[in-house]
Design a protein around this motif. Structure first.
Motif: not given
Length: 104
Positions: A48-67
């Motif tokens: 019932c829950a669909h996960l999305e995230y980037s497989e690209a590297p998160i560089l030091p000091g940077k962020s990504t969103i997991v939805s």
């Protein structure tokens, strides 16, 4: 010393959700270390829950969103878990979504 990353939150309360409606939760993952960070594994506790995230590297000091998009097909209160593993350590991070699906 702790893991070389941080989450803005690990629990998102989606509140009341109309029946058969989709609602999205977002979690911000920040690389606080000095090496590229990758999400190597992610899974939700139900279909019932669909996960999305980037497989690209998160560089030091940077962020990504997991939805996570929750599809409210079962009326009533719910709490679901999302398991995330990164290349930085073998510990899993458990994210949670909760809320209440209204009756039809």
């Amino acid at each position: 010393q702790g893991a070389p990353y941080s989450w803005d939150t690990t629990i998102v309360d989606l509140g009341e959700i109309p029946y058969k409606t989709k609602k999205k939760a977002e979690y911000k993952l920040t690389n606080t270390g000095n090496q590229p960070l990758f999400i190597v594994y992610g899974q939700t506790s139900c279909g019932c829950a669909h996960l999305e995230y980037s497989e690209a590297p998160i560089l030091p000091g940077k962020s990504t969103i997991v939805s996570v998009t929750y599809h409210g097909t079962d009326p009533g209160e719910f709490m679901k878990t999302i398991t995330i593993v990164t290349n930085a350590d073998t510990d899993r991070t458990i994210l949670q979504i909760k809320g209440n699906v209204l009756k039809e």
